[in-house]
Design a protein around this motif. Structure first.
Motif, short mmCIF file in Angstrom:
data_model
loop_
_atom_site.label_atom_id
_atom_site.label_comp_id
_atom_site.label_asym_id
_atom_site.label_seq_id
_atom_site.Cartn_x
_atom_site.Cartn_y
_atom_site.Cartn_z
N SER A 16 54.08 28.52 39.61
CA SER A 16 53.64 29.64 40.46
C SER A 16 53.95 30.98 39.81
CB SER A 16 54.32 29.55 41.83
OG SER A 16 54.00 28.36 42.48
N LEU A 17 55.14 31.09 39.20
CA LEU A 17 55.53 32.35 38.56
C LEU A 17 54.60 32.69 37.41
CD1 LEU A 17 57.50 34.70 38.29
CD2 LEU A 17 58.96 33.24 36.87
N SER A 38 49.89 35.99 35.51
CA SER A 38 48.54 36.06 34.93
C SER A 38 47.51 36.56 35.96
CB SER A 38 48.12 34.70 34.40
OG SER A 38 48.01 33.75 35.45
N GLY A 39 47.99 36.90 37.18
CA GLY A 39 47.08 37.41 38.20
C GLY A 39 46.44 36.35 39.06
N ASP A 40 46.92 35.11 38.99
CA ASP A 40 46.35 34.00 39.76
C ASP A 40 47.33 33.63 40.88
OD1 ASP A 40 45.09 31.81 40.76
OD2 ASP A 40 45.47 30.51 39.01
#
Length: 313
Positions: free
Chosen positions: A70-71, A76-78
């Motif tokens: 998740s981090l 990466s903007g996702d």
């Protein structure tokens, strides 16, 4: 420059801590978003289907693996996908963020305006009793919960006085009561800080000098005292932004407005972890950005801060 770089580094650490704490807290929440959404006999999902859905959302992986996945995705903007709607979380945020930003911005501006009016009336009020009453108003407002303010405004302003409609209102009319609901509690501490600082700055040596030059009391307060008293007020306004955003969750629910508040309420109810984490992180990012902006404005208003920080560096 060194100070600004340090502030950016502190902001990055705050965002990392916010992401970590929010990840831990949402993982501790009871319930399962996948089961809430798909464990419905009418959908005809088999255990194998649900297992494949878990793989798609990454909820089958160990907690530590989920954290780093998740981090890296957030960096990466996702933000992933919403379990409830099935669309990218970024799309959900893009749809619901503008109304909340508009509501929060108008609430903050209104709060600042109310705070300055209260402070000005408390300092320049023509009668001592009036000054004392105005000075006590902030303490009264700060003790009132946001939801109570909203309900009271609906009952008084809409139903009794009929000034603002809450039934099929216009695009701007529907913002009047929510903005006041957010602004009234926030204006209280800002006004208290401003009144206290105006009284403190008014005792400094440059005030009698300015009055001796023929300036009126109002001109001295507006041109000299207020500029020095405004710095702590800007700082507290930035700190209170977090409360403003938190209040938007309740306010949007009370008034039936679409925004991050309603989205957060729905996400808590359905355990939509990806959406919840995105909302918390965006709220923290807004808080960091406002704090940084307040720092820049403070440096622009008072050049002495630049000199002091250069010496400290």
């Amino acid at each position: 420059m060194t100070h600004l770089i340090s502030r950016l580094g502190q902001g990055a650490l705050v965002l990392l801590a916010t992401f970590t704490i929010s990840f831990i807290l949402v993982q501790m929440m009871p319930g399962d978003a996948v089961l809430i959404r798909f464990l419905n006999p009418e959908m005809g999902m088999t255990p194998e289907d649900i297992a494949r859905i878990r793989v798609f959302y990454g909820s089958d992986a160990p907690i530590l693996v989920q954290y780093f996945q998740s981090l890296l995705a957030v960096l990466s903007g996702d933000f992933g996908y919403s379990v409830q709607s099935g669309v990218p979380v970024a799309q959900e945020i893009a749809t619901n963020l503008p109304p909340t930003l508009l509501l929060a911005s108008l609430g903050l501006l209104t709060a600042l305006g109310l705070a300055f009016v209260l402070a000005w009336g408390a300092v320049l009020g023509p009668w001592p009793a009036l000054r004392r009453w105005i000075g006590s108003v902030p303490a009264l407002m700060v003790s009132v919960p946001v939801f109570w303010v909203g309900i009271t405004l609906i009952q008084l302003v809409s139903f009794k006085l009929g000034w603002v409609s809450v039934i099929a209102p216009g695009p701007w009319e529907k913002l009047v009561l929510p903005v006041l609901t957010l602004a009234l509690p926030i204006a209280a501490p800002i006004a208290q800080i401003l009144i206290r600082n105006i009284e403190d700055v008014s005792t400094r040596a440059f005030v009698p000098v300015a009055r001796a030059k023929g300036l009126s009391r109002g001109a001295v307060l507006w041109g000299h005292v207020l500029r020095n008293a405004a710095l702590p007020t800007l700082a507290i306004a930035g700190v209170l932004l977090g409360e403003l955003i938190a209040g938007a969750v309740v306010t949007e629910t009370v008034f039936g407005l679409n925004g991050l508040g309603r989205l957060a309420e729905r996400s808590v109810r359905t355990q939509d972890i990806a959406v919840l984490q995105a909302i918390v992180l965006i709220s923290a990012a807004a808080f960091v950005a406002i704090s940084f902006l307040v720092d820049l404005v403070s440096l622009a208003i008072d050049p002495r801060l630049r000199t002091n920080r250069s010496l400290a560096a």
